[in-house]
Enzyme design. Structure first.
Site, PDB file in Angstrom:
ATOM      1  CD  GLU A 223      21.905  19.483 -11.803  1.00 21.97           C
ATOM      2  OE1 GLU A 223      21.570  19.368 -10.608  1.00 21.97           O
ATOM      3  OE2 GLU A 223      22.522  18.596 -12.421  1.00 21.97           O
TER       4      GLU A 223
ATOM      5  CG  HIS B 252      19.208  17.660 -16.506  1.00 23.75           C
ATOM      6  ND1 HIS B 252      20.428  18.236 -16.210  1.00 23.75           N
ATOM      7  CD2 HIS B 252      19.111  16.576 -15.682  1.00 23.75           C
ATOM      8  CE1 HIS B 252      21.031  17.544 -15.260  1.00 23.75           C
ATOM      9  NE2 HIS B 252      20.262  16.522 -14.927  1.00 23.75           N
TER      10      HIS B 252
ATOM     11  CG  ASP C 282      23.741  15.153 -12.880  1.00 19.95           C
ATOM     12  OD1 ASP C 282      22.714  14.963 -13.563  1.00 19.95           O
ATOM     13  OD2 ASP C 282      23.733  15.778 -11.807  1.00 19.95           O
TER      14      ASP C 282
ATOM     15  CG  ASP D 106      20.156  22.218 -15.972  1.00 24.45           C
ATOM     16  OD1 ASP D 106      19.555  21.250 -16.485  1.00 24.45           O
ATOM     17  OD2 ASP D 106      19.970  22.590 -14.791  1.00 24.45           O
TER      18      ASP D 106
ATOM     19  CD  GLU E 278      18.997  13.059 -13.795  1.00 14.16           C
ATOM     20  OE1 GLU E 278      20.238  12.981 -13.638  1.00 14.16           O
ATOM     21  OE2 GLU E 278      18.352  14.118 -13.642  1.00 14.16           O
TER      22      GLU E 278
END
Length: 420
Positions: A172, A103, A137, A105, A195
């Site tokens: 998130e 991801h 992250d 964001d 992750e």
């Protein structure tokens, strides 16, 4: 370290570690807070790099209103009108043998003064670590995914199986980006989400729910506070009930959570009460996060919290006549896990050893992630990526660059083996 095949050695030799670090720095410098236009900026960067790596690129946008009415919509918290995403694949028609997902964001950086150099977007490198919001992250994981594709392209090897990179927004606050991408029909034989896992293979995630509790009191002048009822004081009974519920729900967790003190934590994140310093507050709003147990229907988790608040209210002299109101805003993270006995965790471990890294331990994570959406879509999925989640969302966020390279090398080997 086990012996490498010629193909594995060729692709490992083609891994560009400098480009890996440079792409990570470029992404960290973009403040892609959830719901902001900068999510799309990172996706555009990735789209260009994927095109350079010979991938077929689908850079797309989905309308949020259309997604809201779809079955299984995971919810959102950050305001947005559309949901951007990216799928990049090696050419071909077959279902991809391996998906690498991440991801773009990040959460807000907090007060810049609390960052060591005063700039959460600096991508500063010190003592072998890159610092900045999103470094851990999970832009390090995105850079790894890109590096794997780039190494395959530069090596000249053209495997029979296909590789897919998925990059999503909105993880998130619930996972709307992954939900939108999967709803478009993209799939794979197996998926690794990069992750931060601190050297582990995470094969299961607890879920998470966002709750809001409103407590009413009775206002009075602070000098005669006995004429009123403080909503802050009344909330104390509710908070005690949440602590008791947390202890009850964390009795005998699965062995996968070994070493995690609270796999299913319940935490109050924000409190807002009162509107004047010399007035007894007549309203309090608390918002927080509740962990969902492995295999638990999120509706049952909600019922457990609502019941605990109800029991506490019934025993309280004020709250029994003025019961707190519990609502559930924001994203919904169900739990998820790799199917029992699936070989993906063993394959990742073997690839890591071949690449020169220790064999990752198998564990579960106490937080929600996109894993549960991929698992629900029938795609066997685990998490394996650089960084330590304990540094995520903090002003100390950073990632060790040698760990980023080590994970990239492991996933290069995995890709060569999975793609044939």
């Amino acid at each position: 370290m086990t012996e490498r095949s010629d193909a594995e050695a060729r692709v490992l030799a083609a891994l560009d570690e400098h480009a890996l670090v440079d792409s990570l720095a470029a992404m960290v410098r973009v403040p892609s807070v959830t719901g902001s236009a900068a999510e799309g900026e990172v996706l555009d960067l990735l789209a260009g790099w994927c095109d350079d790596a010979g991938l077929v690129v689908d850079r797309h946008e989905d309308d949020l209103d259309d997604l809201r009415v779809a079955d299984g919509f995971p919810g959102t918290e950050a305001p947005r009108a559309s949901v951007p995403g990216l799928v990049a694949t090696t050419p071909g028609e077959a279902v991809p043998a391996l998906v690498l997902q991440g991801h773009v964001d990040v959460v807000p950086p907090g007060d810049p003064v609390l960052w060591a150099d005063g700039d959460p977007w600096s991508a500063r490198v010190a003592s072998g670590r890159m610092h900045g919001r999103g470094a851990c992250d999970m832009k390090a994981g995105l850079a790894v995914n890109l590096a794997v594709a780039g190494a395959l392209h530069r090596s000249g090897i053209r495997p029979s199986g296909r590789l897919a990179l998925h990059a999503v927004a909105g993880e998130e606050d619930g996972g709307v980006g992954a939900f939108a991408l999967l709803r478009r029909g993209h799939t794979g034989r197996a998926c690794v989400i990069t992750e931060p896992t601190a050297g582990a293979c995470v094969t299961a995630n607890a879920g998470a729910l966002t709750f809001r509790i409103e407590v009413t009191g009775r206002a009075a002048h602070a000098s005669t506070r006995w004429e009123g009822v403080s909503a802050v004081d009344a909330f104390g009974a509710v908070h005690d009930a949440l602590r008791s519920l947390e202890a009850e729900r964390n009795t005998d967790p699965p062995d996968l959570f070994a070493g995690v003190p609270l796999p299913y934590a319940i935490s109050v994140g924000t409190l807002h009460a009162g509107d004047w310093a010399s007035t007894v507050p007549d309203r309090l709003v608390a918002e927080g996060r509740m962990g969902v147990r492995l295999g638990e229907d999120p509706a049952r988790a909600r019922e457990a919290l609502e019941d605990a608040v109800g029991v506490a209210a019934a025993a309280h002299p004020w709250l029994r006549g003025h019961p707190p109101v519990v609502t559930w805003p924001g994203g919904l993270f169900a739990s998820g896990r790799l199917p029992e006995g699936h070989p993906l965790a063993r394959e990742v471990a073997a690839a890591a050893v071949t690449a020169g890294a220790p064999a990752p331990r198998v564990s579960a994570a106490p937080y929600g992630s996109d894993l549960r959406l991929y698992a629900a879509a029938g795609i066997p999925t685990l998490q394996y990526g650089p960084g330590d989640v304990r540094l995520a969302h903090s002003t100390r966020e950073s990632v060790a660059l040698d760990e980023v390279v080590a994970v990239a090398r492991a996933l290069v080997v995995l890709a060569v083996r999975r793609l044939g």
